[in-house]
Design an enzyme around this catalytic site. Sequence first.
Site, PDB file in Angstrom:
ATOM      1  CB  SER A  73      10.423  27.987  70.508  1.00 48.01           C
ATOM      2  OG  SER A  73       9.460  28.494  71.531  1.00 48.01           O
TER       3      SER A  73
ATOM      4  CE1 TYR B 260      12.757  33.081  69.646  1.00 47.77           C
ATOM      5  CE2 TYR B 260      10.626  32.196  70.310  1.00 47.77           C
ATOM      6  CZ  TYR B 260      12.250  32.027  70.363  1.00 47.77           C
ATOM      7  OH  TYR B 260      12.567  31.173  71.161  1.00 47.77           O
TER       8      TYR B 260
HETATM    9  N1  LIG Z   1      14.550  30.874  77.105  1.00 47.82           N
HETATM   10  C1  LIG Z   1      13.484  30.424  76.508  1.00 47.82           C
HETATM   11  O1  LIG Z   1      12.358  30.634  76.950  1.00 47.82           O
HETATM   12  C2  LIG Z   1      13.191  29.709  75.267  1.00 47.82           C
HETATM   13  C3  LIG Z   1      12.173  29.077  74.866  1.00 47.82           C
HETATM   14  C4  LIG Z   1      12.055  28.404  73.530  1.00 47.82           C
HETATM   15  C5  LIG Z   1      13.199  28.486  72.691  1.00 47.82           C
HETATM   16  N2  LIG Z   1      14.533  28.924  73.242  1.00 47.82           N
HETATM   17  C6  LIG Z   1      15.496  28.937  72.119  1.00 47.82           C
HETATM   18  O2  LIG Z   1      16.729  28.472  72.938  1.00 47.82           O
HETATM   19  C7  LIG Z   1      17.853  29.117  72.398  1.00 47.82           C
HETATM   20  C8  LIG Z   1      18.866  29.654  73.471  1.00 47.82           C
HETATM   21  O3  LIG Z   1      18.281  30.729  74.100  1.00 47.82           O
HETATM   22  P1  LIG Z   1      18.429  31.085  75.468  1.00 47.82           P
HETATM   23  O4  LIG Z   1      17.249  31.296  76.256  1.00 47.82           O
HETATM   24  O5  LIG Z   1      19.447  30.168  76.231  1.00 47.82           O
HETATM   25  O6  LIG Z   1      19.027  32.437  75.440  1.00 47.82           O
HETATM   26  P2  LIG Z   1      20.407  33.388  75.670  1.00 47.82           P
HETATM   27  O7  LIG Z   1      20.575  32.965  77.125  1.00 47.82           O
HETATM   28  O8  LIG Z   1      20.176  34.701  75.283  1.00 47.82           O
HETATM   29  O9  LIG Z   1      21.453  32.820  74.685  1.00 47.82           O
HETATM   30  C9  LIG Z   1      21.411  32.889  73.420  1.00 47.82           C
HETATM   31  C10 LIG Z   1      22.714  32.578  72.811  1.00 47.82           C
HETATM   32  O10 LIG Z   1      22.609  32.552  71.464  1.00 47.82           O
HETATM   33  C11 LIG Z   1      23.998  33.173  71.061  1.00 47.82           C
HETATM   34  N3  LIG Z   1      23.928  33.878  69.845  1.00 47.82           N
HETATM   35  C12 LIG Z   1      23.037  34.856  69.571  1.00 47.82           C
HETATM   36  N4  LIG Z   1      23.174  35.547  68.173  1.00 47.82           N
HETATM   37  C13 LIG Z   1      24.179  34.898  67.853  1.00 47.82           C
HETATM   38  C14 LIG Z   1      24.993  34.672  66.422  1.00 47.82           C
HETATM   39  N5  LIG Z   1      24.560  35.442  65.276  1.00 47.82           N
HETATM   40  N6  LIG Z   1      25.944  33.545  66.378  1.00 47.82           N
HETATM   41  C15 LIG Z   1      26.394  32.905  67.247  1.00 47.82           C
HETATM   42  N7  LIG Z   1      25.691  32.784  68.513  1.00 47.82           N
HETATM   43  C16 LIG Z   1      24.794  33.610  68.749  1.00 47.82           C
HETATM   44  C17 LIG Z   1      24.583  34.055  72.261  1.00 47.82           C
HETATM   45  O11 LIG Z   1      25.708  34.328  72.243  1.00 47.82           O
HETATM   46  P3  LIG Z   1      26.529  35.481  71.879  1.00 47.82           P
HETATM   47  O12 LIG Z   1      25.547  36.583  72.222  1.00 47.82           O
HETATM   48  O13 LIG Z   1      27.785  35.656  72.819  1.00 47.82           O
HETATM   49  O14 LIG Z   1      26.844  35.387  70.450  1.00 47.82           O
HETATM   50  C18 LIG Z   1      23.897  33.250  73.403  1.00 47.82           C
HETATM   51  O15 LIG Z   1      24.896  32.481  73.661  1.00 47.82           O
HETATM   52  C19 LIG Z   1      17.404  30.062  71.507  1.00 47.82           C
HETATM   53  O16 LIG Z   1      17.376  29.538  69.756  1.00 47.82           O
HETATM   54  C20 LIG Z   1      15.931  30.270  71.833  1.00 47.82           C
HETATM   55  O17 LIG Z   1      15.104  31.011  70.636  1.00 47.82           O
HETATM   56  C21 LIG Z   1      14.509  29.892  74.406  1.00 47.82           C
END
Ligand SMILES: NC(=O)c1ccc[n+]([C@@H]2O[C@H](COP(=O)([O-])OP(=O)(O)OC[C@H]3O[C@@H](n4cnc5c(N)ncnc54)[C@H](OP(=O)(O)O)[C@@H]3O)[C@@H](O)[C@H]2O)c1
Length: 262
Positions: A142, A154
């Site tokens: 991130s 985070y």
């Molecule tokens: N969106 C942003 O602004 C942003 C910015 C920087 C970085 N990121 C990073 O991008 C990544 C994806 O985030 P996103 O924005 O796409 O969020 P999201 O839509 O909430 O997706 C998160 C995913 O992680 C999975 N997950 C959570 N806990 C888990 C576990 N214990 N085991 C296996 N899977 C797990 C969830 O699936 P289940 O609940 O089905 O397990 C879901 O598929 C993350 O690492 C986040 O920190 C996001």
Amino acid sequence: MTTEPFDPAGKVAVVTGASSGIGRATARRLADAGMTVVAVARRGERLERLAAEHPRIEAHVADVTDMASVDQLATAVRREHGACHVLVNNAGVGGGAFEGREDLDDALRTLDVNLLGTVRCLAAFTDLLAESAPARVINVGSVAGKVGIGPAAYAASKFGTVGLSEALSLSWRRRDVTVCQLNPGYIETEGFPQTQVKRGPLRPLVGKPEDVAEAIEEAIRSGATERTVPRFYRGFVVLRHMATPAYRAIAGRMARAGGSRD
Ligand SMILES: NC(=O)c1ccc[n+]([C@@H]2O[C@H](COP(=O)([O-])OP(=O)(O)OC[C@H]3O[C@@H](n4cnc5c(N)ncnc54)[C@H](OP(=O)(O)O)[C@@H]3O)[C@@H](O)[C@H]2O)c1
């Protein structure tokens, strides 16, 4: 060692956190690029729906906080496909505002999923990646892992992911496994709806999961070891290191405008 261009077609990718957001967009994108994609998360029904969309996506339920579950995933990928050319460590959670004792469980959970989950997946897939080389690891960090802004635990989980990726990008080179820290800025997803950011002046900075999926495919093809997406956030990261007082003034305003994750 120079990095040869990598053609994803016909190769095998494992994408964690594929039941929504960035992971789901990435699974679709890599399948469209001709890869067989093992889509991983805890919510199996979501993964089944995704797999039904595309003949090259298959669902696998696993929890990255459970080493036995991650080992089972690696064993299944070896048995079914005999290779893992690309591992996208994307599973993650928001939260982790660390104000006091009452936030300890949330902080530990954030570190466990975001940082230790990545460590577990890397441990489980190390041998298969090396055997499948040339191979790629994409660790979704991130911008919060480059500049300490937003919820503190985070940011800690993502600084850890960035450090892990940077060190491995050097040491795993000898195995012909490239490791990329791929650092998104604000992206609107289910877990990170960016509600507060979208209400304020930072609204134009909010990107889409498909932007990140595109950057992930580019990093896989090129073997890049670092990528910020959208790219304009990179200037903020450079400012952090080159002009700290100016960075702190801007970061303070950004934190007030959009520091909350909900
Ligand atoms: N969106 C942003 O602004 C942003 C910015 C920087 C970085 N990121 C990073 O991008 C990544 C994806 O985030 P996103 O924005 O796409 O969020 P999201 O839509 O909430 O997706 C998160 C995913 O992680 C999975 N997950 C959570 N806990 C888990 C576990 N214990 N085991 C296996 N899977 C797990 C969830 O699936 P289940 O609940 O089905 O397990 C879901 O598929 C993350 O690492 C986040 O920190 C996001």
